[in-house]
Design an enzyme around this catalytic site. Structure first.
Site, PDB file in Angstrom:
ATOM      1  CG  HIS A  88     -57.210  -5.679  21.960  1.00 38.97           C
ATOM      2  ND1 HIS A  88     -56.248  -6.857  21.345  1.00 38.97           N
ATOM      3  CD2 HIS A  88     -56.054  -4.855  21.800  1.00 38.97           C
ATOM      4  CE1 HIS A  88     -55.083  -6.534  21.869  1.00 38.97           C
ATOM      5  NE2 HIS A  88     -55.227  -5.027  21.818  1.00 38.97           N
ATOM      6  CB  ILE A  95     -50.457  -7.127   8.454  1.00 34.86           C
ATOM      7  CG1 ILE A  95     -50.548  -6.345   7.534  1.00 34.86           C
ATOM      8  CG2 ILE A  95     -49.005  -7.306   9.318  1.00 34.86           C
ATOM      9  CD1 ILE A  95     -50.296  -4.934   7.783  1.00 34.86           C
ATOM     10  CG  ASP A 122     -53.460  -5.174  18.590  1.00 29.83           C
ATOM     11  OD1 ASP A 122     -53.473  -3.933  20.086  1.00 29.83           O
ATOM     12  OD2 ASP A 122     -52.519  -5.838  18.968  1.00 29.83           O
ATOM     13  CG  LEU A 125     -46.405  -7.436  13.426  1.00 29.56           C
ATOM     14  CD1 LEU A 125     -47.272  -8.886  12.990  1.00 29.56           C
ATOM     15  CD2 LEU A 125     -46.866  -6.418  12.515  1.00 29.56           C
TER      16      LEU A 125
END
Length: 383
Positions: free
Chosen positions: A58, A249, A273, A306
């Protein structure tokens, strides 16, 4: 033939020392140093860990480039950049954008996969959407969300040679039929994400054929003791693996041990990601056609949502080792064999077993990458 010596080899949950790792384009085996022939090329690991290359299933972009740029240059730039982080193979990940833009991205990735790339190897594509729920779209563009109908099934089947993973919201209309058809008739893995499903709907999706969870906790219904949501289903079901963005985070580091108890050792997967700002300085970038602002390691839309990350996979591994009870000899599996199993490439990727691709990395005690080999060829060296 080449031989890696003076390394701490991570193999089968152990740290093996005073042995040599033999390879060409494939792994030949781990042998006693005295057994090596005299004509092998010696590579000194200098006391570093010797491990399988990382697999990122990812990742949207790196070094200012994004999968949705729709160019070979973008994919090749990403491949070269992430190799420095120990990633030897990856899935360029699409966003919820127009069908035409997704097609372009798939075609480009198909070409680069076939031709090969300098740096990390393209194994296929992760389609993150467009079959998601508007209510939990996160940084995805709601304008381009599509229904997983019969046309969508045919579209995916047309690209089953390149698509390895699809993120879908199991509760939306037509999703379970789509999941059953794709899981039963292609080699594509289905993941639940960007979803408003309740616990029962998530479990129904798992029964239909979902085997993975996209960025656990993020963009899904949370865990509540009376309404366990997607998070509850993902943690409770033994049928699904869970990927997590361990940058401290996206998920509080205090939860890492809890997730490990539910999903490790074999159902936990590290991903980045990462978006196009990965490897770059703070500033304004873009993801899925939307402006993203990167400040002190956090990537967010204008409204504070985010928007991916700028995480490196070696940093994710370091964070897990620092904040859980897992040592490197087992934690390495979260970035190697576990993602390989998720996308069904574990027959030739993910470990240092004899016959598998010679994807090999060296790193120090702080998981700083020192040397990277992809299918027998050195692609990065940090002196």
């Amino acid at each position: 033939m080449k031989a890696i010596v003076n390394g701490r080899i991570l193999f089968d949950g152990q740290i093996i020392e005073n042995k040599a790792l033999l390879f060409e384009d494939k792994i030949i085996g781990i042998v006693d140093i005295q057994e090596m022939s005299q004509d092998v090329e010696i590579i000194d690991a200098k006391g570093h860990y010797v491990a399988p290359g990382f697999i990122d299933i990812h990742i949207h972009g790196y070094d200012t480039k994004d999968t949705m740029d729709g160019t070979e240059e973008a994919i090749r730039t990403i491949a070269k950049g992430i190799a420095q982080n120990g990633v030897t193979s990856f899935l360029p990940t699409t966003m919820t954008m127009s069908k035409e833009e997704i097609i372009t991205a798939l075609e480009v990735c198909r070409t680069v996969k076939a031709q090969g790339s300098e740096g990390s190897q393209v194994l296929g594509v992760h389609m993150e959407g467009p079959y998601i729920n508007e209510a939990f779209k996160g940084a995805q563009n709601g304008k381009y969300i599509q229904e997983p109908n019969a046309d969508a099934v045919q579209f995916v089947k047309d690209y089953q040679d390149i698509v390895k993973l699809i993120t879908i919201a199991p509760e939306i209309e037509g999703a379970n039929e789509f999941i059953k058809e794709i899981s039963n008739n292609t080699g594509i893995a289905l993941s639940m994400g960007h979803t408003k499903a309740d616990f029962n709907q998530a479990m129904e999706g798992i029964e239909a054929g979902i085997t993975h969870t996209t960025h656990l906790f993020n963009a899904m219904t949370p865990l509540h003791h009376r309404n366990p949501g997607v998070v509850g289903a993902a943690l409770a079901s033994e049928k699904v693996s869970c990927e997590m963005i361990c940058d401290t985070i996206h998920v509080n580091k205090g939860l890492y041990p809890l997730v490990m108890k539910a999903k490790a050792p074999d159902k936990f997967v590290l991903v980045t990601d990462c978006m196009c700002a990965g490897g770059c300085k703070d500033g304004e970038y873009a993801l899925g056609g939307q402006a993203v602002f990167v400040t002190e390691g956090s990537a967010r839309l204008q409204d504070g949502t985010l928007a991916g990350s700028v995480l490196r996979l070696n940093e994710a591994l370091r964070n897990v080792i620092e904040h859980t009870e897992y040592g490197v000899e087992k934690a390495i599996e979260f970035a190697t064999i576990n993602p390989a199993k998720t996308i069904k490439v574990d027959a030739f990727k993910g470990t240092l077993d004899t016959g598998k691709d010679a994807d090999i990395i060296f790193f120090d005690d702080a998981v700083n990458i020192k040397y990277v080999i992809n299918r027998g060829k050195t692609i990065h060296e940090n002196n």
